[in-house]
Scaffold this active site. Structure first.
Site: not given
Ligand code: PGA
Ligand code: ZN
Length: 418
Positions: A41, A159, A167-168, A209, A290, A317, A342, A370-371, A394
């Protein structure tokens, strides 16, 4: 000391599509290897990941062009250079590329060389990578303060299919004395969560992940109840031993100026989405949020910062993409008080460290990440986080390519305590 040979090859990433591995050999025999991750993403302002787009190989996701860029274009310019001059090495590649987003040679090609050169230099100096990075970049930290783990427990969005829109859903174990014990705490909660899901008849298969990605959740808030139950079942106290963090990755649900939560049939304005998250923060023990707003929704970020920034960390991010210029803008607008880091978002080691240092000087937290889609077994990000005294990493927690990162972090903790 001189660079003698640079060679790239295609390897497989965690998503079973290719990524890049680079080897740098020095004239004294030292060898540095590194592999490059990429995201599922990814933000639109990130450095370019150069894919082949040849649909006959890996559906277009091959990386032979990036391999050729390293071997045929970058290597001839860097052979003979001093590997200890990391900034110069990165600058040569930035100039050779000549674009704003590294689209000519590919951010993946450039980053692979950048990281492998640093590893070769650390090898030659017989130093642990984190110690070498601290020395090489003249980082201003005297002691090592190790990053705490931030672990994804439930994932959705891009994901995982059929899970949440957002997402998380993460936990941040902060209550234990050592990193190892905080990692154990997080792992025990993860295992307890697996049982909670099974008891509720929910699927405990994992997503990109390594987090659970159950279908059939009633809304986007439901994961918090499950996670809180798991924290309790594992014998820990939420708000004391463990905090909560969310990465709703809202750029992914933003179209035509609105945020779309399909699971709940909601279409929200920025103001309404801020209110949505304010309810979460009032109800649950949050440490950070985030990307609570989209990557170019600049005018709304200072509003959420004003209303929640004293209580939780607002993390950029996709907003900041590890880019010193976007970070400077975010600091000026008071849009964030923490940044996700990242390496492949910006594409060189030097620029990544520059971004972390700008963040720390402005008293922002740095969270090295991480990715999602194309991770590799390389744990470079951990040495980077240790070198820069980043506040968090993370990662995962499960799946080999994630566990590798925590194993490296625990190895460093052992090494530093002897
Ligand atoms: P991505 O997502 O590495 O798939 O872009 C991780 C995040 O958004 O933190
Ligand atoms: Zn993110």
């Amino acid at each position: 000391m001189k660079i003698k040979q640079i060679q790239a090859r295609e390897i497989l990433s965690s998503g079973a599509t290719p990524s890049l591995e680079v080897k740098v050999v020095l004239d004294n025999g030292a060898v540095g290897m590194a592999s490059v991750p990429f995201g599922a993403s990814a933000g639109i302002h990130e450095a370019c990941v150069l894919f082949d787009k040849d649909v006959k190989r890996f559906g277009g996701a091959g990386m032979l062009k990036a391999v050729a860029d390293v071997n045929d274009k970058i290597a001839p310019k860097l052979i003979g250079q001093n590997p200890l001059e990391q900034k110069k090495i990165d600058q040569i590649m930035i100039e050779l590329d000549g674009t704003d987003n590294k689209s000519k040679l590919g951010g993946n090609a450039i980053l692979g060389v950048s990281l492998a050169a640093a590893r070769a230099a650390a090898m030659a100096k017989k130093m642990p990578l984190y110690a070498y990075l601290r020395e090489c970049f003249h980082l201003p930290y005297k002691k090592y303060v190790l990053p705490k783990p931030m672990m994804v427990m439930i994932e959705g969005g891009k994901h995982a299919a059929d899970s949440t829109d957002l997402q998380e859903y993460l936990i941040t174990p902060v209550g234990q004395k050592t990193i190892k014990e905080n990692i154990r705490c997080g792992a025990e909660i993860y295992l307890a969560l697996k049982k909670v899901l099974k008891e509720k008849g929910l699927n405990a298969n994992v997503g990109n992940e390594g987090a659970f990605a159950p279908a059939g959740l009633k809304d986007n808030e439901a994961p918090w109840q499950l996670i809180l139950q798991a924290i309790k079942n594992a014998g820990y106290t939420a708000g004391k031993d463990v905090m909560l963090s969310a990465d709703p990755a809202t750029s992914e649900i933003f179209t035509n100026g609105k945020y779309h939560l399909k699971k709940e049939g909601l279409t929200l304005s920025s103001r309404q989405l801020i209110n949505y998250f304010k309810k979460w923060v009032a109800k649950y023990p949050f440490l950070s949020l985030e990307d609570p707003l989209a990557e170019d929704d600049w005018e709304s970020w200072p509003i959420i910062m004003k209303e929640l920034g004293k209580k939780v960390r607002i993390v950029g991010d996709d907003l900041t993409v590890t880019n010193p210029e976007r970070l400077a803008k975010a600091i000026k607008l008071k849009a964030i008080n923490a940044i996700l880091i990242k390496l492949n978002q910006i594409g060189t080691l030097s620029e990544t460290i520059q971004t972390i240092e700008i963040a720390h000087q402005a008293k922002l937290w740095s969270i090295v990440s991480h990715r999602g889609g194309g991770e590799t077994n390389d744990a470079f990000m951990i040495d980077l986080a240790v070198a820069t005294n980043s506040e968090f990493v993370k990662v995962g927690i499960s799946r080999g390519e994630r566990v590798e990162k925590y194993n490296r972090l625990m190895e460093i903790e052992d090494e530093l305590s002897f």
